[in-house]
Structure formats: C-alpha cells, structure tokens
Enzyme design. Structure first.
Site, PDB file in Angstrom:
ATOM      1  N   GLU A  88       0.812  -1.220   0.000  1.00 12.73           N
ATOM      2  CA  GLU A  88       0.000   0.000   0.000  1.00 12.73           C
ATOM      3  C   GLU A  88       0.841   1.263   0.000  1.00 12.73           C
ATOM      4  OE1 GLU A  88      -2.498  -0.125   3.436  1.00 12.73           O
ATOM      5  OE2 GLU A  88      -3.067  -2.193   3.016  1.00 12.73           O
ATOM      6  N   CYS A 101       2.942   8.249   2.039  1.00 11.77           N
ATOM      7  CA  CYS A 101       3.378   7.243   2.993  1.00 11.77           C
ATOM      8  C   CYS A 101       3.719   5.977   2.200  1.00 11.77           C
ATOM      9  CB  CYS A 101       2.235   6.998   3.980  1.00 11.77           C
ATOM     10  SG  CYS A 101       2.571   5.743   5.192  1.00 11.77           S
ATOM     11  N   CYS A 108       5.572  -7.499   7.876  1.00 12.22           N
ATOM     12  CA  CYS A 108       6.564  -6.965   8.823  1.00 12.22           C
ATOM     13  C   CYS A 108       6.782  -7.971   9.941  1.00 12.22           C
ATOM     14  CB  CYS A 108       6.083  -5.641   9.407  1.00 12.22           C
ATOM     15  SG  CYS A 108       7.258  -4.915  10.569  1.00 12.22           S
ATOM     16  N   CYS A 112       4.316  -5.819  16.262  1.00 11.12           N
ATOM     17  CA  CYS A 112       3.648  -4.911  17.205  1.00 11.12           C
ATOM     18  C   CYS A 112       2.177  -5.322  17.340  1.00 11.12           C
ATOM     19  CB  CYS A 112       3.739  -3.477  16.714  1.00 11.12           C
ATOM     20  SG  CYS A 112       5.439  -2.947  16.459  1.00 11.12           S
ATOM     21  N   CYS A 115      -0.737  -3.454  15.343  1.00  4.20           N
ATOM     22  CA  CYS A 115      -0.521  -3.063  13.944  1.00  4.20           C
ATOM     23  C   CYS A 115      -1.010  -4.108  12.949  1.00  4.20           C
ATOM     24  CB  CYS A 115       0.964  -2.785  13.708  1.00  4.20           C
ATOM     25  SG  CYS A 115       1.346  -2.401  11.992  1.00  4.20           S
ATOM     26  N   GLY A 155       5.822  -2.354   6.736  1.00  4.44           N
ATOM     27  CA  GLY A 155       7.218  -2.768   6.848  1.00  4.44           C
ATOM     28  C   GLY A 155       8.043  -1.942   7.813  1.00  4.44           C
ATOM     29  N   GLU A 156       9.184  -2.492   8.193  1.00  9.91           N
ATOM     30  CA  GLU A 156      10.132  -1.798   9.066  1.00  9.91           C
ATOM     31  C   GLU A 156      11.320  -1.365   8.193  1.00  9.91           C
ATOM     32  OE1 GLU A 156      10.748  -0.551  12.187  1.00  9.91           O
ATOM     33  OE2 GLU A 156      12.687  -0.150  11.261  1.00  9.91           O
ATOM     34  N   SER A 187      10.733   6.175   9.594  1.00 11.47           N
ATOM     35  CA  SER A 187      10.184   5.805  10.904  1.00 11.47           C
ATOM     36  C   SER A 187      10.621   4.389  11.260  1.00 11.47           C
ATOM     37  CB  SER A 187       8.652   5.880  10.834  1.00 11.47           C
ATOM     38  OG  SER A 187       8.076   5.389  12.016  1.00 11.47           O
ATOM     39  N   SER A 210       9.119   5.103  16.698  1.00 11.55           N
ATOM     40  CA  SER A 210       7.835   4.656  17.235  1.00 11.55           C
ATOM     41  C   SER A 210       8.054   4.194  18.664  1.00 11.55           C
ATOM     42  CB  SER A 210       7.292   3.491  16.389  1.00 11.55           C
ATOM     43  OG  SER A 210       6.982   3.952  15.101  1.00 11.55           O
ATOM     44  N   LEU A 211       7.795   5.098  19.579  1.00 11.81           N
ATOM     45  CA  LEU A 211       8.083   4.786  20.985  1.00 11.81           C
ATOM     46  C   LEU A 211       6.884   4.097  21.644  1.00 11.81           C
ATOM     47  CD1 LEU A 211      10.206   5.069  23.226  1.00 11.81           C
ATOM     48  CD2 LEU A 211       9.233   7.316  23.781  1.00 11.81           C
ATOM     49  N   HIS A 212       5.752   4.781  21.656  1.00 14.60           N
ATOM     50  CA  HIS A 212       4.459   4.204  22.058  1.00 14.60           C
ATOM     51  C   HIS A 212       4.337   3.769  23.518  1.00 14.60           C
ATOM     52  CE1 HIS A 212       3.829   4.542  17.869  1.00 14.60           C
ATOM     53  NE2 HIS A 212       4.122   3.325  17.492  1.00 14.60           N
ATOM     54  N   CYS A 329      -1.786   1.649   8.185  1.00 18.10           N
ATOM     55  CA  CYS A 329      -1.047   0.856   7.223  1.00 18.10           C
ATOM     56  C   CYS A 329      -1.421  -0.619   7.343  1.00 18.10           C
ATOM     57  CB  CYS A 329       0.455   1.057   7.392  1.00 18.10           C
ATOM     58  SG  CYS A 329       1.075   0.710   9.028  1.00 18.10           S
TER      59      CYS A 329
HETATM   60  N1  SAH Z   1       7.685   0.000  10.979  1.00 19.73           N
HETATM   61  C1  SAH Z   1       7.906   1.378  11.140  1.00 19.73           C
HETATM   62  C2  SAH Z   1       7.214   2.228  10.101  1.00 19.73           C
HETATM   63  C3  SAH Z   1       5.858   1.765   9.654  1.00 19.73           C
HETATM   64  S1  SAH Z   1       4.580   1.909  10.858  1.00 19.73           S
HETATM   65  C4  SAH Z   1       7.504   1.818  12.535  1.00 19.73           C
HETATM   66  O1  SAH Z   1       6.885   1.045  13.246  1.00 19.73           O
HETATM   67  O2  SAH Z   1       7.833   2.933  12.904  1.00 19.73           O
HETATM   68  C5  SAH Z   1       4.346   3.659  10.894  1.00 19.73           C
HETATM   69  C6  SAH Z   1       3.662   4.161  12.146  1.00 19.73           C
HETATM   70  O3  SAH Z   1       2.281   3.774  12.162  1.00 19.73           O
HETATM   71  C7  SAH Z   1       4.276   3.592  13.423  1.00 19.73           C
HETATM   72  O4  SAH Z   1       4.475   4.610  14.363  1.00 19.73           O
HETATM   73  C8  SAH Z   1       3.210   2.622  13.862  1.00 19.73           C
HETATM   74  O5  SAH Z   1       3.308   2.365  15.218  1.00 19.73           O
HETATM   75  C9  SAH Z   1       1.953   3.344  13.444  1.00 19.73           C
HETATM   76  N2  SAH Z   1       0.737   2.509  13.408  1.00 19.73           N
HETATM   77  C10 SAH Z   1       0.625   1.192  13.167  1.00 19.73           C
HETATM   78  N3  SAH Z   1      -0.658   0.807  13.239  1.00 19.73           N
HETATM   79  C11 SAH Z   1      -1.391   1.911  13.524  1.00 19.73           C
HETATM   80  C12 SAH Z   1      -2.794   2.161  13.720  1.00 19.73           C
HETATM   81  N4  SAH Z   1      -3.683   1.203  13.614  1.00 19.73           N
HETATM   82  N5  SAH Z   1      -3.173   3.428  14.021  1.00 19.73           N
HETATM   83  C13 SAH Z   1      -2.265   4.427  14.100  1.00 19.73           C
HETATM   84  N6  SAH Z   1      -0.952   4.255  13.908  1.00 19.73           N
HETATM   85  C14 SAH Z   1      -0.505   3.011  13.627  1.00 19.73           C
HETATM   86 FE1  SF4 Z   2       6.022  -3.387  11.749  1.00 13.42          FE
HETATM   87 FE2  SF4 Z   2       5.871  -0.748  12.253  1.00 13.42          FE
HETATM   88 FE3  SF4 Z   2       3.656  -2.305  12.237  1.00 13.42          FE
HETATM   89 FE4  SF4 Z   2       5.415  -2.545  14.202  1.00 13.42          FE
HETATM   90  S1  SF4 Z   2       4.192  -0.726  13.725  1.00 13.42           S
HETATM   91  S2  SF4 Z   2       4.452  -4.231  13.083  1.00 13.42           S
HETATM   92  S3  SF4 Z   2       7.316  -2.217  13.138  1.00 13.42           S
HETATM   93  S4  SF4 Z   2       4.976  -1.846  10.509  1.00 13.42           S
END
Ligand code: SAH
Ligand code: SF4
Length: 340
Positions: A88, A101, A108, A112, A115, A155-156, A187, A210-212, A329
């Site tokens: 995507e 984006c 991936c 997480c 995600c 993806g990462e 990211s 992506s700290l969270h 994503c």
């Molecule tokens: N893998 C990398 C980049 C892709 S994800 C990373 O994790 O940083 C990009 C961002 O989208 C990350 O901060 C991820 O935590 C966030 N993300 C994933 N799923 C999401 C969702 N359902 N709602 C909002 N943000 C989300």
């Molecule tokens: Fe992969 Fe980023 Fe999704 Fe985590 S948030 S599963 S690192 S794409």
C-alpha cells in the site's frame, strides 16, 4: 534489472562500461523522472543502438495499481508486485504539500500488537524501484507532485536498510524526482544498531521513532522489538544520533485506551524525554476490526498533551486522516484479501 532501481551514479557507471558518455545517464534520468516517459522508445535524443542496449538490459515497468480509496484529503492505493504480493501507499494532502506514505516491505516481522501490517509476517523486502514506483504511480494518477515522503507504510524500513537508503538517494537526486532530504522521514520501531548506522548517513533526512510507551513493561507488551532493544538502549542510541547529526528527532506515540494513555504514563514519558532535542507526536489510534485495541478518548489525549506541555516537552497531536478509507497501514491489503 529495473531501471528505477539505479542511482544516477550507477547509471553513469553502466554507460561508462559500455564505452558511452556518462552524460547519457543524466539524459535517461531526465526522461524517467522529469518527463516521465514509460518506454525507452520515447527517449528521442538517445540513439537507436543505445536504446536497444537499454531495452536488453533493463525493464522500465512500474507497479500495477489494483485499487484505490479516495477521500477529500487522502487517497489510499493498493499495488500488486511482479510476484503478485500486495503493498500500500497513502497520499495525504496537507496545507504544506502532498505527502506520500511509502511501504518498504511485504508484511513486517516486528510483531507490534496493535498493527495491521504486522499481522502478515514479512514475506520479503521491497527493492528500491518498488518504492520509487509508488511515488511515480501516485503522482501520475492524481496528476500532482509529491513534496514529502514518510517511510511509514507496511514494513520496518531499518529491516530493509540498504534498499531504503538507496531509495532515498534516488528520490533525493536533483536530476531525478528531487525531493529534499529534509522532506523525507524514516520511521523505525527501534532497531538500535541501524539507528547507530543511520547517524553516519550524511543526508539531512528526518528520523522518527515509534516509541508508544514510557517504560519497558508496557513497551514489551505492545512491541516485541523492545525485548531485543529495551528503552534505555533505544534512548541512548537516539541521544547519540542527535549528538552526531545535530538533528531533532520525532517520537511517535499511539494513544491506546487504558494501555499507555494514563496521566502516570504522561509523567513518565516527560521524565524519559527531558532534555532531549525532540518532539512528540501523539497519534490517535486507527482501530481495525482484527485487533482488540481501542483509541484513547479525546479528553484523555488532551490531558496527556497538557501534561507533556507542562513539562516543556514539544508535543503535537497528529491530524487524523482517512478513517473512512482504512488509512492505518496494512488495512487496505487486509480488507482486499478478505473480500476475495
Ligand atoms: N515499521 C515502522 C514504520 C511503519 S509503521 C515503525 O513502526 O515505525 C508507521 C507508524 O504507524 C508507526 O508509528 C506505527 O506504530 C503506526 N501505526 C501502526 N498501526 C497503527 C494504527 N492502527 N493506528 C495508528 N498508527 C498506527
Ligand atoms: Fe512493523 Fe511498524 Fe507495524 Fe510494528 S508498527 S508491526 S514495526 S509496521
């Protein structure tokens, strides 16, 4: 080999090897990225036998556009790759420009919990040309120019480091797409060795983490990458990065109801980030049908925001895009597979 996989210097090298003038590389680059031709035949200032050679050596194909979902300020694309995997890209219209984006992998492996992209384990890395092609196809479809790139799709990026760096080099090339490094953001979920490597990259590309979560306990629960690279190591690598590059870092923080959004968490986060040249981006969670997490209530997000502010942390709340178009994503791919 796909021609969109070549940096300008590689294309120069190619012509040199074929006993041709290096400037042909610049001409070809201009045909590809300024005039946007889709076949070698259209490159009318390149002589016949050179064109034949190019046709032999390169493919000029772009990704196949499968479907798109459009809203006022967002358009989401699903592409099919040559091996029929799907990825995507999401175009967002901001007041400062158009931001795309971009996906970097099929699936991936970081796992997480919140995600959608991570529900599909990594199938493979994307090549640079498959990332470049996302830009070209979206620009053509909407007849716009993209000014900003965020590597926040499926993806990462740092698990596909070399191709991602190559992609950045290609789109940053002034003779090509020419997107400024300061308009590109990578990211990462926090692959510490790659953050260290990235701090040696000479380009002024932005880094987002992506700290969270404000501590290992919560972060371990929602991001398994934290077990390999715990928060102390992550923060230390970010500090080193800032010291080396003198650049400000963004911390992304998804607001998950009752998981990481308490006032306690806000205070802990403030302490963790105190004195670091950064800002925090609070992200309203985009709920998905497959995953149990809920987005924090608006009031809770505001409370969290206020506590960070009071503690002198630079903080913003991300504008929400495209709930209607499943903008998180991985959602479009996942819905598409289900409908079939
Ligand atoms: N893998 C990398 C980049 C892709 S994800 C990373 O994790 O940083 C990009 C961002 O989208 C990350 O901060 C991820 O935590 C966030 N993300 C994933 N799923 C999401 C969702 N359902 N709602 C909002 N943000 C989300
Ligand atoms: Fe992969 Fe980023 Fe999704 Fe985590 S948030 S599963 S690192 S794409």
């Amino acid at each position: 080999m796909n021609i969109y996989d070549y940096r300008l210097d590689e294309l120069k090298e190619y012509f040199k090897k074929n006993n041709e003038k290096e400037f042909k590389a610049i001409q070809v680059y201009e045909w590809l990225y300024k005039k946007r031709v889709k076949s070698f035949e259209e490159m009318t200032n390149i002589k016949r036998d050179t064109l034949e050679q190019l046709k032999n050596d390169f493919s000029i194909e772009r990704l196949k556009l499968l479907t798109k979902q459009k809203d006022i300020d967002v358009c989401k694309y699903l592409f099919e790759l040559k091996d029929s995997n799907k990825i995507e890209a999401v175009l967002m219209k901001h007041d400062y420009g158009n931001s795309l984006c971009v996906s970097t992998q099929v699936g991936c492996n970081m796992g997480c919990a919140f995600c959608e992209s991570g529900r599909l384990k990594k199938v493979r890395n994307l090549n640079a040309y498959e990332m470049v092609s996302q830009i070209l196809q979206v620009e053509e479809d909407l007849n716009i120019r993209i000014s900003h790139i965020v590597l926040m799709g499926i993806g990462e990026p740092f698990d596909n480091y070399d191709n991602v760096i190559k992609f950045i080099d290609i789109v940053n090339e002034p003779k090509g797409i020419d997107i400024g490094a300061r308009h590109i953001t990578v990211s990462t979920s926090g692959l510490v060795p790659k953050i260290n490597e990235f701090s040696n990259n000479s380009k002024q590309v932005n880094l987002a983490i992506s700290l969270h979560a404000p501590n290992n306990k919560i972060r371990n629960e929602i991001m398994s990458v934290n077990k390999a690279y715990p928060i102390e190591q992550l923060i230390q690598s970010v500090k080193n990065y800032i010291e080396k590059t003198n650049r400000r870092v963004t911390f992304e923080y998804i607001m998950l109801d009752k998981i990481n959004d308490t006032e306690e968490c806000a205070k802990e986060l403030s302490n963790l980030l105190r004195g670091i040249n950064c800002y925090v981006n609070l992200i309203p969670y985009n709920e998905t049908s497959h995953i149990k997490f809920k987005s924090s209530k608006k009031e809770q997000i505001m409370k969290f925001y206020d506590i960070l502010k009071k503690n002198n942390i630079n903080v913003t709340i991300r504008k929400e895009f495209g709930r209607k178009v499943s903008a998180a994503c991985g959602q479009l791919r996942s819905n598409y597979e289900e409908e079939k």
